[in-house]
Design an enzyme around this catalytic site. Structure first.
Site, PDB file in Angstrom:
ATOM      1  N   ASP A 135      39.916  31.575  24.872  1.00  0.00           N
ATOM      2  CA  ASP A 135      39.609  31.911  25.729  1.00  0.00           C
ATOM      3  C   ASP A 135      40.237  33.074  26.708  1.00  0.00           C
ATOM      4  OD1 ASP A 135      38.872  29.558  26.132  1.00  0.00           O
ATOM      5  OD2 ASP A 135      40.125  28.114  27.242  1.00  0.00           O
ATOM      6  N   ARG A 185      30.992  33.978  23.895  1.00  0.00           N
ATOM      7  CA  ARG A 185      31.128  33.088  25.330  1.00  0.00           C
ATOM      8  C   ARG A 185      30.659  34.106  26.638  1.00  0.00           C
ATOM      9  NH1 ARG A 185      35.863  29.425  26.898  1.00  0.00           N
ATOM     10  NH2 ARG A 185      35.286  27.739  25.300  1.00  0.00           N
TER      11      ARG A 185
HETATM   12  C1  FAD Z   1      32.494  26.307  29.144  1.00  0.00           C
HETATM   13  C2  FAD Z   1      32.881  27.703  30.345  1.00  0.00           C
HETATM   14  C3  FAD Z   1      33.982  28.096  29.424  1.00  0.00           C
HETATM   15  C4  FAD Z   1      35.060  29.189  30.765  1.00  0.00           C
HETATM   16  N1  FAD Z   1      35.850  30.077  29.783  1.00  0.00           N
HETATM   17  C5  FAD Z   1      36.078  30.481  30.654  1.00  0.00           C
HETATM   18  C6  FAD Z   1      37.416  31.625  30.391  1.00  0.00           C
HETATM   19  O1  FAD Z   1      37.571  31.892  28.238  1.00  0.00           O
HETATM   20  N2  FAD Z   1      37.590  33.272  31.361  1.00  0.00           N
HETATM   21  C7  FAD Z   1      37.457  32.143  32.234  1.00  0.00           C
HETATM   22  O2  FAD Z   1      38.117  32.898  32.897  1.00  0.00           O
HETATM   23  N3  FAD Z   1      37.001  31.710  32.925  1.00  0.00           N
HETATM   24  C8  FAD Z   1      36.070  30.417  31.956  1.00  0.00           C
HETATM   25  N4  FAD Z   1      35.124  29.764  32.432  1.00  0.00           N
HETATM   26  C9  FAD Z   1      34.853  30.334  34.341  1.00  0.00           C
HETATM   27  C10 FAD Z   1      33.925  31.140  35.110  1.00  0.00           C
HETATM   28  O3  FAD Z   1      34.580  32.441  34.572  1.00  0.00           O
HETATM   29  C11 FAD Z   1      33.523  30.516  36.432  1.00  0.00           C
HETATM   30  O4  FAD Z   1      34.880  30.618  36.813  1.00  0.00           O
HETATM   31  C12 FAD Z   1      33.154  29.480  35.822  1.00  0.00           C
HETATM   32  O5  FAD Z   1      32.079  28.727  35.183  1.00  0.00           O
HETATM   33  C13 FAD Z   1      31.890  29.222  37.183  1.00  0.00           C
HETATM   34  O6  FAD Z   1      30.710  30.525  37.545  1.00  0.00           O
HETATM   35  P1  FAD Z   1      29.278  30.095  37.024  1.00  0.00           P
HETATM   36  O7  FAD Z   1      28.744  31.314  36.287  1.00  0.00           O
HETATM   37  O8  FAD Z   1      29.231  28.372  36.908  1.00  0.00           O
HETATM   38  O9  FAD Z   1      28.806  30.330  38.623  1.00  0.00           O
HETATM   39  P2  FAD Z   1      29.182  29.842  40.100  1.00  0.00           P
HETATM   40  O10 FAD Z   1      28.060  31.085  40.857  1.00  0.00           O
HETATM   41  O11 FAD Z   1      30.500  30.025  40.211  1.00  0.00           O
HETATM   42  O12 FAD Z   1      28.135  28.510  39.872  1.00  0.00           O
HETATM   43  C14 FAD Z   1      27.499  28.415  40.204  1.00  0.00           C
HETATM   44  C15 FAD Z   1      27.086  26.896  40.275  1.00  0.00           C
HETATM   45  O13 FAD Z   1      27.684  25.718  39.286  1.00  0.00           O
HETATM   46  C16 FAD Z   1      28.142  24.391  40.385  1.00  0.00           C
HETATM   47  N5  FAD Z   1      29.256  24.770  40.011  1.00  0.00           N
HETATM   48  C17 FAD Z   1      29.943  26.157  39.319  1.00  0.00           C
HETATM   49  N6  FAD Z   1      31.770  25.880  39.486  1.00  0.00           N
HETATM   50  C18 FAD Z   1      32.062  24.732  40.170  1.00  0.00           C
HETATM   51  C19 FAD Z   1      32.699  23.956  39.968  1.00  0.00           C
HETATM   52  N7  FAD Z   1      34.297  24.196  39.660  1.00  0.00           N
HETATM   53  N8  FAD Z   1      32.645  22.874  40.863  1.00  0.00           N
HETATM   54  C20 FAD Z   1      31.105  22.056  40.553  1.00  0.00           C
HETATM   55  N9  FAD Z   1      30.283  22.850  40.665  1.00  0.00           N
HETATM   56  C21 FAD Z   1      30.867  23.830  40.080  1.00  0.00           C
HETATM   57  C22 FAD Z   1      27.668  24.966  41.324  1.00  0.00           C
HETATM   58  O14 FAD Z   1      26.884  24.365  41.179  1.00  0.00           O
HETATM   59  C23 FAD Z   1      27.665  26.592  41.902  1.00  0.00           C
HETATM   60  O15 FAD Z   1      26.972  26.919  43.410  1.00  0.00           O
HETATM   61  C24 FAD Z   1      34.182  29.437  31.611  1.00  0.00           C
HETATM   62  C25 FAD Z   1      33.126  28.451  31.765  1.00  0.00           C
HETATM   63  C26 FAD Z   1      32.352  27.851  31.427  1.00  0.00           C
HETATM   64  C27 FAD Z   1      31.563  26.821  31.801  1.00  0.00           C
END
Ligand code: FAD
Length: 309
Positions: A135, A185
């Site tokens: 991560d 990722r």
């Molecule tokens: C498999 C995976 C691994 C990850 N690993 C890391 C990492 O190592 N380091 C790091 O900094 N970040 C990590 N993240 C988190 C990532 O950086 C984002 O903060 C998170 O995924 C929200 O961004 P988004 O691309 O989904 O878009 P967003 O614009 O945040 O969300 C898009 C839509 O997704 C839905 N959604 C998003 N988040 C939520 C929530 N918490 N609850 C409910 N609905 C939600 C909503 O419908 C929203 O409108 C990871 C995410 C995933 C999916």
């Protein structure tokens, strides 16, 4: 503003105590966290596998303050990987690890200690027929994390990297890592970072995500598209088609409890989908980052604090 305040709360011991002990928080935590014990994570993994989804299991914990504590995190991953193997689940399961849980921030030789611990987890994963993704955390650790990743890949080339589109440097990092066999990722980034290193506006982060994804999809690595954003999901599909990638040459990734219907829909259409499944007693930091991503969840959070008076 709200996101920054919540991410600051993630670091406050006083807020942490209040939230951890407030009963209304529990049901919300259970939406995002599979449980506190490995057995609960394994049950969640089995259920997701039965729905055609892959998993990446994360033993929650970050910022350990002693090498001994970091050693117990390694032991937890070893037990988890052995249990996955016994349960016949390693085919579609990998583990995600945070270097801060393995000692990266220790004042003396932190990076070296974290690398040694991560090596032990990679070896256990390989023995179990699984793999590790490292991560990405706070922007101050990016260089150190990428150095550790490069060292791990010498012996364990399947070790996955994570890059955060919110950082200005990430398009360049994507170019460096989009090589044969390289699992990468791409996420937007869940940690607060100053404008000197990160794009401050969500629209800029989205544009950066699109550019980074284009680089990864055109390269020869294995892109792991970690986003719930419908626009990014659609873009990944378009870029995969344009670059002639088959459905086994990239994957979508989403978090446990976030858009589960979409996870199943994509899998039903023959796409590879991996669900990130966190578990463990140290759920607080992870949980607050999930709140910070979604204003609708913050009402529960504030009520839980208010009920403590
Ligand atoms: C498999 C995976 C691994 C990850 N690993 C890391 C990492 O190592 N380091 C790091 O900094 N970040 C990590 N993240 C988190 C990532 O950086 C984002 O903060 C998170 O995924 C929200 O961004 P988004 O691309 O989904 O878009 P967003 O614009 O945040 O969300 C898009 C839509 O997704 C839905 N959604 C998003 N988040 C939520 C929530 N918490 N609850 C409910 N609905 C939600 C909503 O419908 C929203 O409108 C990871 C995410 C995933 C999916």
């Amino acid at each position: 503003m709200l996101r920054t305040a919540l991410l600051a709360a993630a670091r406050s011991p006083r807020v942490r105590r209040a939230v951890e002990t407030a009963p209304p928080t529990r049901p919300l935590v259970r939406r995002f966290v599979a449980g506190t014990e490995a057995t609960e994570a394994l049950a969640a993994a089995r259920s997701l596998r039965e729905q055609g989804l892959r998993v990446s299991l994360d033993h929650l914990g970050e910022h350990v303050t002693g090498a001994e504590q970091a050693g117990s995190v390694v032991a937890a991953y070893r037990e988890l990987l052995a249990a996955l193997a016994r349960g016949g689940l390693t085919g579609g399961a990998e583990v995600s690890v945070k270097l801060s849980a393995l000692g990266q921030a220790l004042p003396v030789d932190g990076e070296k200690i974290a690398l040694e611990h991560a090596r032990q987890i990679c070896a256990a994963a390989e023995q179990a027929g699984s793999a590790v993704t490292v991560d990405m955390e706070d922007h101050t650790t990016t260089d150190s994390t990428l150095r550790v990743l490069a060292a791990l890949r010498v012996d364990f080339p399947r070790t996955g990297a994570v890059l955060q589109a919110q950082l200005r440097r990430t398009e360049g990092d994507c170019r460096d890592l989009a090589r044969e066999g390289s699992r990468v990722r791409l996420c937007k980034g869940a940690y607060a970072a100053p404008a000197s290193v990160a794009f401050p506006r969500p629209s800029e982060v989205d544009r950066s995500y699109a550019r980074c994804l284009a680089v990864l999809m055109a390269g020869s690595g294995y892109p792991m598209v970690a986003s719930h954003d419908p626009r990014m999901v659609r873009l990944a599909e378009r870029l995969a088609a344009r670059n002639g990638r088959g459905s086994d040459e990239y994957e979508h990734q989403m978090l446990y409890g976030v858009r589960p219907d979409e996870q199943r829909r994509l899998a039903g259409e023959g796409r590879r989908v991996r669900v990130y499944v966190p578990y463990g007693h140290e759920w607080y930091g992870y949980f607050v980052r999930r709140l910070a991503e979604r204003p609708a969840n913050v009402g529960f959070f504030l009520r839980s604090l208010a009920s403590r008076g």
